[in-house]
Scaffold this motif. Structure first.
Motif, short mmCIF file in Angstrom:
data_model
loop_
_atom_site.label_atom_id
_atom_site.label_comp_id
_atom_site.label_asym_id
_atom_site.label_seq_id
_atom_site.Cartn_x
_atom_site.Cartn_y
_atom_site.Cartn_z
N ASP A 336 0.84 -1.20 0.00
CA ASP A 336 0.00 0.00 0.00
C ASP A 336 0.88 1.26 0.00
OD1 ASP A 336 -1.90 1.92 0.25
OD2 ASP A 336 -2.90 1.06 2.00
N TYR A 339 -0.57 4.39 1.80
CA TYR A 339 -0.36 4.50 3.25
C TYR A 339 1.00 5.11 3.54
CZ TYR A 339 0.17 3.34 8.15
OH TYR A 339 0.39 3.43 9.51
N ASP A 471 -4.76 -0.67 3.26
CA ASP A 471 -5.73 -1.34 2.39
C ASP A 471 -5.63 -2.86 2.59
OD1 ASP A 471 -7.27 -2.39 0.34
OD2 ASP A 471 -6.53 -0.99 -1.18
N LYS A 472 -6.71 -3.45 3.06
CA LYS A 472 -6.71 -4.89 3.35
C LYS A 472 -6.42 -5.73 2.10
CE LYS A 472 -9.69 -4.82 7.46
NZ LYS A 472 -9.54 -3.36 7.66
N GLU A 473 -6.79 -5.19 0.94
CA GLU A 473 -6.53 -5.92 -0.30
C GLU A 473 -5.04 -5.95 -0.64
OE1 GLU A 473 -8.85 -7.56 -2.10
OE2 GLU A 473 -10.22 -7.06 -0.45
N LYS A 474 -4.27 -5.07 -0.01
CA LYS A 474 -2.84 -4.98 -0.30
C LYS A 474 -1.96 -5.55 0.82
CE LYS A 474 -3.43 -1.05 -3.40
NZ LYS A 474 -3.03 0.32 -3.77
#
Length: 573
Positions: A336, A339, A471-474
């Motif tokens: 991310d 972030y 980001d939870k997807e990352k």
């Protein structure tokens, strides 16, 4: 039996991290004198020095090192051990980006920032601070004084401590949010001791330029080779997935091989369920067994050591080992970039360097800025929480830091096979890191970098964590770690007392926690425990400043012992 029929000592080692494996290696060099069993509850040795597989096609490498990333060039015992295993570290420029807001908390070791101008006088006075605190007469006093108190005593501004000193020391030692309570003498040593320091102090820029750093090769491979090496001479057995559940010391018995009366240590152990997806599974796979040994080296965390000792722990062991404080941290490995850019300065921009120094025509600043325009690639990022500037968060750019992302072999840059076959198939596990379209040495764009963020001290700081913003997807992986605190109480209630525990009741303690949380100290402590039992110091042929000095320091602190005559030139060293 605790002693074999051929009169060899039978030694147990509890823990297969750097300390335990170092002790096992030294003892393995004397197959005629020692028989060794090393117990490790996990499915692989290494302790905190672990590797985790990642998607090579997506991220440009097939693994990351986590827990331990690398070390100072002066970690001579660590690198000498790696060399024996056919593994070598890689050189990397140690670039750091501290904070984010220009003029408030941002600075870097790559170029002078405005923050350094604001603290110009304090930075110069810090030279006097180091001289006073390193005075042999005063050093014991400063050994018991936390760094925040001594900086206040010397009337340094609070902002100087919070923006410059604390973040840098946290980076040096991995002390996180306990940094204000670290012993002043230890902080001084990190700037002045050539066996420990990473940066040279500078009166103009606080730290002097971009020091050379070493990034470790694939630690999973290093420790697999290490295990094979210590077992190669036939007198060491490494038992993985076996946990020591207790012990009884000073047990008197009759050696059935020769009828002699002996005294030793009874070890109780059970097979564990091992790991699943890199997480330990609670529970046991078999019945408890017991064995007799002549001596035991306890090379695990201090609290784990107390658990193993149980009711057999002495009052002093409970006091000294119980004084070691541990904190829980979590590392989030992710991709991310958003972030990182929200909380750190990831890219160079013209507003970051000191405008004052540039306007004055400072040539060193000009050179540093020109370099940074094309070569600003921080490995480490450190920021303070606005709610409490004594508490920090740390992040790494693993793609910049770890050599596998540049196409190096898991065994290091001196891996001859890999160097001779740069076009090896991506299906070859030695070259699986090339399962991407990038050329060797070329890095992917920032958007594809792998980062790692460490959220420190769950009990004391979780309310300030911004972990939920990643980001939870990352997210690639999350892992909890138990981290030793280096508060001043550690240097009052644990370190000076270890010499009075070691050797009592056939017991020896090893681990970085006995002095300072560094891989090199763990290695030296393990070698020291084996040396105390009569094993050789394996790197005596190396230059004294490279290996021997820190080994002898650790030996003296942990065992109140000087090196044997053949391993020293003078009375002590």
């Amino acid at each position: 039996m605790s002693q074999t029929a051929d009169n060899r000592k039978r030694v147990a080692i509890v823990g297969g991290g750097a300390a335990g494996m170092s002790a096992a290696y030294a003892l393995s060099l004397c197959p005629g004198e020692f028989e060794v069993v090393l117990f490790e509850r996990s499915s692989s040795p290494g302790g905190m020095a672990t590797s985790t597989p990642i998607n090579a096609k997506k991220y440009g490498a097939s693994y990351i090192n986590d827990g331990v990333q690398g070390g100072s060039p002066v970690f001579g015992n660590t690198y000498s051990m790696f060399e024996k295993l056919g593994c070598t570290p890689s050189e990397v420029g140690f670039q750091i980006s501290f904070g984010r807001e220009v003029g408030e908390d941002y600075w870097s070791n790559v170029f002078p920032a405005a923050l350094l101008d604001q603290h110009k006088d304090s930075i110069k006075r810090f030279s006097t601070f180091l001289k006073v605190t390193s005075n042999p007469v005063l050093e014991p006093v400063f050994g018991l004084m936390p760094i925040h108190l001594s900086l206040t005593l010397f009337r340094f501004p609070k902002t100087f401590a919070e923006a410059l000193v604390f973040p840098l020391v946290a980076l040096f030692m991995g002390t996180g949010n306990q940094t204000p309570y670290v012993s002043t003498a230890i902080v001084e040593r990190l700037f002045t001791d050539k066996s420990m320091r990473l940066f040279d102090y500078s009166k103009e820029s606080f730290v002097n330029g971009i020091p050379e750093m070493r990034a470790f090769p694939c630690l999973g491979e290093v420790y697999r080779r290490w295990k094979k090496e210590v077992e190669s001479r036939g007198n060491v057995e490494v038992r993985l997935r076996v946990e020591v559940t207790g012990m009884q010391r000073s047990v008197k018995y009759v050696d059935q091989s020769n009828g002699q009366k002996r005294e030793g240590v009874k070890i109780y152990s059970r097979a564990t369920l091992g790991t699943n997806n890199d997480q330990e599974i609670e529970g046991y796979a078999g019945a408890e067994t017991e064995e007799m040994f002549s001596d035991v080296i306890i090379a695990c965390d201090a609290d784990a050591a107390l658990k193993v000792l149980g009711k057999d722990a002495s009052w002093m062991e409970r006091k000294v080992l119980g004084n070691v404080k541990y904190l829980w941290d979590i590392t989030v490995t992710h991709n991310d970039l958003g972030y990182l850019e929200k909380y750190y300065r990831v890219r160079f921009s013209d507003d970051l360097p000191s405008k004052k120094r540039l306007a004055e025509g400072d040539e060193e600043t000009k050179k540093a800025v020109e370099f940074a325009k094309d070569n600003f690639n921080p490995l480490y990022y450190v920021r303070s929480y606005p709610e409490d500037k004594k508490k920090i968060e740390m992040s790494f750019d693993l793609t910049n830091y770890q050599p596998q992302f540049k196409g190096e072999s898991p065994f290091g840059p001196d891996d001859d096979q890999a160097n001779d076959d740069r076009a090896a198939s991506a299906s070859d596990p030695r070259r699986s890191i090339h399962a991407v379209s990038l050329a060797d040495g070329e890095l992917p764009p920032l958007e594809d970098h792998v980062f790692q963020t460490i959220f420190l001290d769950k009990d004391g700081s979780e309310g300030m964590w911004t972990k939920s913003e990643i980001d939870k997807e990352k997210v690639i992986a999350e892992k909890w770690w138990k981290q030793q605190s280096h508060r001043w109480q550690h240097y009052a209630g644990t370190v000076p007392w270890m010499m009075f525990l070691n050797g009592k009741r056939h017991t020896y303690f090893a681990g970085a926690w006995t002095i300072l949380n560094m891989h090199e100290i763990a290695v030296c402590s393990g070698l020291g425990a084996a040396y105390r039992l009569g094993a050789p110091y394996p790197f005596a042929d190396k230059p004294e400043e490279l290996c021997g000095r820190l080994f002898k320091l650790t030996l003296g602190v942990n065992h109140r012992m000087r090196a044997r005559k053949e391993d020293r030139d003078g009375f002590i060293a």
